[in-house]
Enzyme design. Structure first.
Site, mmCIF file in Angstrom:
data_model
loop_
_atom_site.group_PDB
_atom_site.id
_atom_site.type_symbol
_atom_site.label_atom_id
_atom_site.label_comp_id
_atom_site.label_asym_id
_atom_site.label_seq_id
_atom_site.Cartn_x
_atom_site.Cartn_y
_atom_site.Cartn_z
ATOM 1 N N ILE A 15 24.011 43.295 79.723
ATOM 2 C CA ILE A 15 25.354 43.619 79.233
ATOM 3 C C ILE A 15 25.429 43.038 77.814
ATOM 4 O O ILE A 15 25.042 41.890 77.602
ATOM 5 C CB ILE A 15 26.433 42.952 80.122
ATOM 6 N N GLY A 16 25.854 43.847 76.841
ATOM 7 C CA GLY A 16 25.947 43.354 75.460
ATOM 8 C C GLY A 16 24.648 43.420 74.670
ATOM 9 O O GLY A 16 24.557 42.885 73.571
ATOM 10 N N GLY A 18 23.315 46.073 73.347
ATOM 11 C CA GLY A 18 23.382 47.068 72.260
ATOM 12 C C GLY A 18 22.994 48.473 72.689
ATOM 13 O O GLY A 18 22.659 49.314 71.857
ATOM 14 N N LYS A 19 23.081 48.748 73.985
ATOM 15 C CA LYS A 19 22.689 50.075 74.470
ATOM 16 C C LYS A 19 23.557 51.174 73.856
ATOM 17 O O LYS A 19 23.040 52.203 73.425
ATOM 18 C CB LYS A 19 22.785 50.122 76.003
ATOM 19 N N THR A 21 25.155 51.200 71.018
ATOM 20 C CA THR A 21 24.831 51.386 69.604
ATOM 21 C C THR A 21 23.550 52.205 69.463
ATOM 22 O O THR A 21 23.460 53.117 68.635
ATOM 23 C CB THR A 21 24.626 50.010 68.913
ATOM 24 N N GLU A 38 27.084 55.454 80.207
ATOM 25 C CA GLU A 38 27.354 54.970 81.556
ATOM 26 C C GLU A 38 28.776 55.363 81.992
ATOM 27 O O GLU A 38 29.702 55.313 81.186
ATOM 28 C CB GLU A 38 27.235 53.450 81.542
ATOM 29 N N GLU A 90 22.242 55.990 79.598
ATOM 30 C CA GLU A 90 22.519 54.554 79.492
ATOM 31 C C GLU A 90 22.400 53.973 80.893
ATOM 32 O O GLU A 90 23.160 54.329 81.787
ATOM 33 C CB GLU A 90 23.931 54.335 78.945
ATOM 34 N N ARG A 91 21.430 53.122 81.081
ATOM 35 C CA ARG A 91 21.093 52.577 82.400
ATOM 36 C C ARG A 91 20.657 53.667 83.381
ATOM 37 O O ARG A 91 20.571 54.834 83.026
ATOM 38 C CB ARG A 91 22.250 51.800 83.013
ATOM 39 N N GLU A 160 35.881 42.089 81.620
ATOM 40 C CA GLU A 160 34.769 41.159 81.452
ATOM 41 C C GLU A 160 35.199 39.777 80.951
ATOM 42 O O GLU A 160 34.344 38.923 80.711
ATOM 43 C CB GLU A 160 33.735 41.761 80.481
#
Ligand code: DGT
Length: 217
Positions: A15-16, A18-19, A21, A38, A90-91, A160
């Protein structure tokens, strides 16, 4: 032309990391690449229920419901055909299983019986010829948990707010274990060192983007 088996890339990382971006960089290539972010919006509104928020508020109570729905929404994305020859997600259903579900179980936020049900579903879906979970490339945005934590705090997504750094440390370790130690990764792996951001290192994605875009030729 519809591509039923596009060249499929999954973008993974804490998490965080940069996916989003990284995914945005492909918005300049709509003919070549179709991007599937996602489905957080779906998790926030499951016929009026914000499962995403409930999961963060009370993991022991809501993780099973959340993971069950997250697995379904990921399956839907894996199964989608594209008009472009390259598909980037994404994921994936794989990080759901090997990182998030694993973490909830290890941290005893999920009962062993619940974990077993999710694993049985995952194994069935993975083997079933009815679904297309084929992946051709895994892009891993590797960050230290401290950098990921700083970014999560900066963007301040409401659900979060309560997320402790230990959660990101656990997820980091599980990404490392899954991507560097397992013998049955679903595809070739490329790693991008992602502690720097695009402003600090404008070329950080260049090589991997070139590799991906070459598949659209
Ligand atoms: P980025 O662009 O690298 O900063 O990525 P994010 O943080 O936008 O996207 P991601 O996938 O790391 O996570 C979005 C939120 O959804 C985050 O709070 C973690 C959560 N999440 C994603 N997949 C799962 C899952 O399978 N299980 C659980 N419990 N949470 C998940």
């Amino acid at each position: 032309m519809e591509h039923t088996r596009p060249f499929t890339v999954i973008v993974e990382g804490n998490i965080g990391s940069g996916k989003s971006t990284f995914l945005e960089c492909f918005s300049k290539y709509p003919q070549e690449v179709e991007v599937f972010p996602e489905p957080v919006a779906k998790w926030r509104d499951v016929r009026g229920h914000n499962l995403f928020q409930l999961m963060y508020e009370d993991q022991e109570r809501w993780s099973m419901a959340f993971q069950s729905y997250a697995q379904l929404t990921m399956l839907e994305l894996h199964n989608q055909t594209t008009l472009a020859p390259v598909k980037i997600m994404e994921r994936s259903i794989f990080s759901g299983r090997h990182c998030f579900i694993e973490n909830l179980h290890e941290e005893k936020k999920m009962k062993h019986s619940e974990y077993t049900v999710l694993c049985e579903w995952f194994d069935f879906l993975q083997k079933s010829p009815m679904f297309n979970l084929k992946v051709d490339l895994i892009v891993y945005l590797k960050t230290s948990p401290e950098v990921a934590f700083k970014r999560v705090k900066q963007r301040a997504r409401s659900e979060e707010k309560i997320l402790p750094i230990e959660y990101l440390r656990n997820l980091h370790d599980l990404h490392e274990k899954w991507l560097h130690q397992s013998t049955d990764l679903p595809a070739e792996l490329v790693v991008i060192e992602a502690d720097q951001n695009l402003e600090q290192n404008p070329d950080m994605y260049a090589q991997v983007m070139e590799k991906v875009l070459a598949k659209a030729q």
